[in-house]
Design a protein around this motif. Sequence first.
Motif, short mmCIF file in Angstrom:
data_model
loop_
_atom_site.label_atom_id
_atom_site.label_comp_id
_atom_site.label_asym_id
_atom_site.label_seq_id
_atom_site.Cartn_x
_atom_site.Cartn_y
_atom_site.Cartn_z
N HIS A 1 0.73 -1.46 -0.03
CA HIS A 1 -0.25 -0.03 0.27
C HIS A 1 0.65 1.40 -0.24
O HIS A 1 0.55 2.01 -0.77
CB HIS A 1 -0.89 -0.05 1.38
N GLU A 2 1.65 1.18 0.84
CA GLU A 2 3.08 2.28 1.17
C GLU A 2 3.88 2.54 -0.74
O GLU A 2 3.84 3.76 -1.64
CB GLU A 2 4.38 2.66 1.98
N ALA A 3 3.87 1.53 -0.70
CA ALA A 3 5.10 1.84 -2.16
C ALA A 3 3.67 1.96 -3.27
O ALA A 3 4.68 2.79 -3.84
CB ALA A 3 5.23 0.53 -2.96
N THR A 4 2.95 1.81 -3.08
CA THR A 4 1.54 1.80 -4.54
C THR A 4 1.50 3.69 -3.90
O THR A 4 1.33 3.88 -5.27
CB THR A 4 -0.17 1.34 -4.51
N GLN A 5 1.55 4.11 -2.68
CA GLN A 5 1.80 5.98 -2.92
C GLN A 5 2.39 6.24 -3.73
O GLN A 5 2.45 7.13 -4.00
CB GLN A 5 1.36 6.06 -1.50
#
Lengths: 166, 792
Positions: free
Chosen positions: B563-567
């Motif tokens: 999720h954080e990498a996607t952001q």
Amino acid sequence: MQVSMTVNGKAVTADVEPRTLLVHFIRESLSLTGTHVGCETSYCGACTVVVNGRSTKSCTMLAVQADGAEITTIEGLASNGDLHPIQEGFWERHGLQCGYCTPGMIMSAVGLLDENPSPSEDEIRHGLEGNLCRCTGYHNIVKAVEYAAAKMRGEEPAPAEWEVTS
Amino acid sequence: MTTTSALGGAVKRREDPALIRGKGRYTDDIKAVGMLHTAFVRSPIANGVITRLDTSEAAGMDGVHAVYTIDDVRHLGPLLAQVPIGKLRPLLADGVVKHVGEAVAMIVAESPSQARDAADAVVVDYDANPAVIDLKQAASDEIKVHDDLDSNILHTWSYHGYWDALGLESKQPEIEAAKQRDDVVIVSQEMVNQRLVPVAIEPRSVVAEWQDGYQRFTVTSSTQVPHALAGAISKMFGLAANAVHVVAPEVGGGFGAKLNVYADEILVCFASKALERSVKWTEGRREASGSTIQGRGWIATATIVGTRDGEILGYELEGLADMGAYTQNFTVAIPLLGLWVASGQYRFPTHFNIDCVVTNTMTTDAYRGAGRPEAIYYIERIIDMYAREIGLDPLEVRKKNYWQPDEFPATMGCGFALDSGDYGRSADTLMEEAGYAELRATQEKARAEGRLVGIGVSSYVEVCGFGPAVLAEIGFSWTNYGLPASFNGSGLVRVNPDGTATVIIGTGPSGQGHQTTWAQIVSDGLGLPIEQISVRHGDTAESPMGIGTFGSRSLAVDGTATHEATQKVREKAASLAAHLLEASEADIVFADGGAHVAGSPDQRVEWSALAKAAYQAHTAPEGWESGLEAQVTWSPGNATWPFGTHLAMVEVDRDTGDVSILKYVAADDCGNVVNPMIVDGQVHGGIAQGIGQAMFEDAIYDEDGNMLTTSLMDYPIPTAGDLPSFDLTRTTTPSPVNPMGVKGIGEAGTIASAQTLVNAVVDALSPLGVSHLEMPLRPKRVWQAMHDAAQS
């Protein structure tokens, strides 16, 4: 010993040791690895295939006993790339998780629906008692078979228990 | 049609097309060129000294390439363990054997049957010593399992003393004081939480290939922890991390059984290196009783003290947990997981004291739930007995003692804080879904007709999402496998030049549908159709450092990383889109396969064009770093704490003792849900495994240490005909621990269901005077209880 049989519509002939089980012949000689081995006691059903129209645990037969037989394995179930309704049902109703029991479960369901096109939940549950699944608790396997049975009768399957996102 | 609005949707699984066609690839499907096969010689006795080990005949047999004993592999050291308290397992028996099935020698041959034939030709003589199987006898140290250990008790986990840094004080004085009050009742019961066999339907299997020209291993294994296996191989063979490549392909169920690095995995690597051939080992189902970990195996006494109006003043759990003979990965730490949830959903003072005891049996370790089903079993059984004693409804007694919504985060006596919860709402949701009042009325009517109908409930709280880095301070550390100490999760999100995305994660799933769930997370973040996202895992050569899939942790930890990498990718892509669309970065919206300017849907660039531009520095803004990918390693600040309440209604056949499950209703709360279809599936399977423990499963050893239940004929797991359909409902209390607000759901059903069933059956038999039954509730045991009750 030489054995000849038709597997998924294709004639095959091979030399096998007399002690070779049908499941090992299918996996090792024919490289059809969709048929799985999960136990040593003919209990789990992961190796189920259809032999001469009947769902059969392929670890209960020697390859030589299948000489001359017509065999369908999971790889031969879809036709021209179209999924069999039971395969479709397992996908639509989340009837599998790890997928290891799935080929055997599907091939047992083929036999079940062949004998009884309109099974009740109870009949599905008891019809699949010879196939063990450790992931799904069978809940969605029952739904998958109900879905397939409806499709095969030309009816609209009952809606899924969840709202389907397409 | 493409799928873009994905978070929270029941997206059909991306894993399934291969699996339903029989075209998934599991480890045993691999046939490498020149591949050799393996068989083990295993001990037929539970405790003894090897007086003769003659491999000469076997070594000369057709097709045999090698016969190995401990002398060949002693230099590699014993098998690694994360929590190395106790006796570590030698790779092969070193002069002594400590359980039936312990590997004594390994044969490597051209074919599996040649390997097995040769194994039969190895001659081993033993001097048998008395074995200790019974837990209480083992705890007495009357017979020692290992001569070089001071005691069979390896460690004691106590609520106040497990972690000195917390400075916790014992609650026992408080509980003792409560016991002295004259307005209380005290209910106490010793109960067995029996040993179980995990039974993944796919037996374990491993193929090792030493590539001598490149001085590196490629190892394919049916494992939940590919990175840990790679680390262990590196460490034991003295190789650099980049000289070991581990692949976990399709894994046919794990349930904790594949959350160990096993001696056979290391031995197959050794043989491959020594012989310069690919070597495979695939476990036999009966062989697994000596080669794969088992679970549970507690005997403990639960005691509750409370007032007559249902206020619980204290709870104690004291007992023994069976470790088996050798310590493997988490073995001694499993009861600690129980400690953390020992007080369940309740705020009363708790005392916990579990001794970890060695016996001459196969190692125990994490089996679905791992310590938590045991702990919740005891508290939820004894609360039921207490409710019956004071004549109150068991659900009302529970509700009276829950942590209240305004108390979260609620710091328990064990020092950890429950992240979020609304236990009363969960119980109310269950009561409404089940029609609780009507069910009780139905039960009364059935009883009036002489039928034995019972209703059982159980609440539970689970600790998962492992885990906080501080766990390393109390001995949980992956450093023994040559990995970082923390329980990191990882995610790499890469938008390819054609506008598709590749997501690579550090998990090791065995049916949990990560390829689908993770695609939903990335689709939601980037507005990219799910069909254009490929999720990969289980290959240590490409996936960033991960720990694997266990303890209901993947989504909360690795999912958060993704999720954080996607952001991060989204932010970078937004800056490029703003440049291309001549708009402000803050106005860029990602949806429907592209980026557009908020309020101007026509001012738009497709992902395919955006991705292409991201890789072409000459058309990008000044200073643009080519490419579009991000990787995040996430270490959570706390565990997550899912919870729920389950209900079962059963009927017992008076004549046969057979138990029928009339109804099973579950209300679970795992925080926010990414894919409700997959979450429900996890709950279904979890419930079934708990019912398996309650009704069927029992790993039985005789007094000599022979396991009597090595096949699926003797160890019945539930079939479709044994189970009902399940009625599931949910509450959603997001976790504050991670940005998606997710908790975990892999083990919840198992933690909730065993005692739900037992409580129901005891409720059914309570008019006869039955107050407790030990699992599994097979007809004979239930019939006997009815018979004995009638006699007395």
